[in-house]
Scaffold this active site. Sequence first.
Site, PDB file in Angstrom:
ATOM      1  N   SER A 128       0.749  -1.290  -0.085  1.00 28.06           N
ATOM      2  CA  SER A 128      -0.014  -0.026  -0.108  1.00 28.06           C
ATOM      3  C   SER A 128       0.996   1.168  -0.038  1.00 28.06           C
ATOM      4  O   SER A 128       1.632   1.339   1.010  1.00 28.06           O
ATOM      5  CB  SER A 128      -0.741  -0.100   1.328  1.00 28.06           C
ATOM      6  OG  SER A 128      -1.671   1.296   1.233  1.00 28.06           O
ATOM      7  N   ARG A 129       0.711   1.979  -0.950  1.00 19.38           N
ATOM      8  CA  ARG A 129       1.818   2.855  -1.243  1.00 19.38           C
ATOM      9  C   ARG A 129       1.465   4.116  -0.312  1.00 19.38           C
ATOM     10  O   ARG A 129       2.491   5.020  -0.379  1.00 19.38           O
ATOM     11  CB  ARG A 129       2.107   3.350  -2.784  1.00 19.38           C
ATOM     12  CG  ARG A 129       2.932   2.420  -3.406  1.00 19.38           C
ATOM     13  CD  ARG A 129       3.138   2.674  -4.790  1.00 19.38           C
ATOM     14  NE  ARG A 129       3.513   1.360  -5.531  1.00 19.38           N
ATOM     15  CZ  ARG A 129       2.659   0.856  -6.372  1.00 19.38           C
ATOM     16  NH1 ARG A 129       1.610   1.471  -6.590  1.00 19.38           N
ATOM     17  NH2 ARG A 129       2.848  -0.220  -6.908  1.00 19.38           N
ATOM     18  N   VAL A 130       0.380   4.173   0.052  1.00 21.07           N
ATOM     19  CA  VAL A 130      -0.087   5.663   0.726  1.00 21.07           C
ATOM     20  C   VAL A 130      -0.872   5.422   1.785  1.00 21.07           C
ATOM     21  O   VAL A 130      -0.890   6.326   2.736  1.00 21.07           O
ATOM     22  CB  VAL A 130      -1.108   6.829  -0.370  1.00 21.07           C
ATOM     23  CG1 VAL A 130      -0.443   7.074  -1.494  1.00 21.07           C
ATOM     24  CG2 VAL A 130      -2.401   6.055  -0.886  1.00 21.07           C
TER      25      VAL A 130
END
Length: 513
Positions: free
Chosen positions: A368-370
């Site tokens: 999950s990048r953010v």
Amino acid sequence: MKTLDDTTGAGAFDPLDRALERTPAELEIEDLARVVSVGNGVAHTAGFRDLQADELVLFAGGVAGIAANLRETRTGVIVLGPAEGVRPGDRVRRTRRVADFPVGPELLGRVTDPLGQPLDGAGPLRTAERQPIERPAPPIMQRAPVDTPLQTGIKAIDAAVPVGRGQRELILGDRQTGKTAVAVDTILNQRDSGVVSIYCAVGQRAAAVARVIKALREGGALDRTLVVVAGGEAPPGLQFIAPYAATTAAEAFMEQGRDVLIVYDDLTRHARAYRELSLLLRRPPGREAYPGDIFYIHSRLLERATHLRAEHGGGSLTALPVIETQAQDISAYVPTNLISITDGQVYLSPGLFEKGQLPAIDIGASVSRVGGKAQLPAYRAVAGDLRLLYAQYQELETFARFGTQVDAEARRRLTRGRRVQEVLRQDQGRHLDVPDQIASLLAATEGLLDAIAPDRVAEAETACHRAVRRDCAALRDRIARGEPLEDDDRAALLDAMRAALAPLREEDGDGDA
Ligand code: ATP
Ligand code: MG
């Protein structure tokens, strides 16, 4: 014109009068065309002169269509209804508007098709407004960073792959790996969050859609959810427009300042419907026979998911697109495109599914990048340990399986890792609130479950949740409000759980793997 003739007595041969008489008739011809040919989902028409791109047209039988290829002589039209409703020679009329979808709170609790026709037999929709199904995404200047978690209620996701409101997180995996279950559980978990949900089914079997609707109804979630369905038997045109239509309904809620969750189940079938239409429209096929703009159809859809700034109402639209992979190939064309468009992915592994490790989320292959920035602080205290312990366990386990002798330290890690793995199991429909999740994860990572037999871990978790509810009610509230877990909070939780677990401990005190 006739009345003019009659009152002025200027006569039918007056040139001006004759010109006037011709004008409306000419307009009418421009508005009409005829069907030249019709295939499975696409019709070709002749006679339109200056249609807009994506303009809605109406066939004589009442079926709608979208003008797709605008050429001098022929116009390719995507048919949005049964092919039997359109025959060669039929008249087609332009409408001077684009396809639209109803918006408003009246949609909640309803099931519709992508044109906004009810499919639930609950009477007409009483919405006051309609909006075009394709709208430009909010400009960057109106967007705010993702700062609030969207709790899925699933421990493995909320702890290790957290999703934030306004994020786009892909759910990907082979067929029958639990993709829909993750999405539906996430909708069910929004009971107290105020988040409105939209489930958009594309290309699914009717039985699968019926199962989802039943789960939403039985879970008490249907009255805060809109379901938009273009099933596998629906014309490809309807399957193609379904996600855009559903997003229009979602955006209207977001623009009112609400937090919205939208599930596209699934975009593999959406891409296939578009490929079929493109081939019928004789557009040149590219890689895997998909047309050149396949990336664009998904990026312009997912760009609409965002978190708006406070001065624009502060609403958010979180998207969970589902993608089905073939034989775990995430490097196929459509999955790679979507991985690059989204802010991360939850990867479901058929191997874990076969072993009964459900949900079959492969934490190592999920990112999950953010979402990490939006994760509630209490998770930070447990999530780091969790990823590490689990990764070490998986590595060691591979060795141990081949009968390799392992030392005491490795044995300890195997024991701990096995408990972490058990804690990551979660039955469908058993979504957990944040304090319960923190209790479970803390118990596993701190070794409280090491002396519990693996097959009794679920029972131990329940005992822990009960003890924490009883002994640490105020602390539970603080965790749920997003306060960080201080050292003495942690100690209080561990004390309460340790006492509750005493009766479940194995005599020898060293539960093996
Ligand atoms: P498809 O590719 O057909 O769309 P899918 O990947 O969406 O499948 P699901 O339909 O969600 O998979 O799940 C497949 C089966 O696994 C279902 O019978 C579902 O009930 C079961 N299942 C999924 N997750 C869990 C879970 N966490 N616990 C128990 N059963 C589960
Ligand atoms: Mg599914």
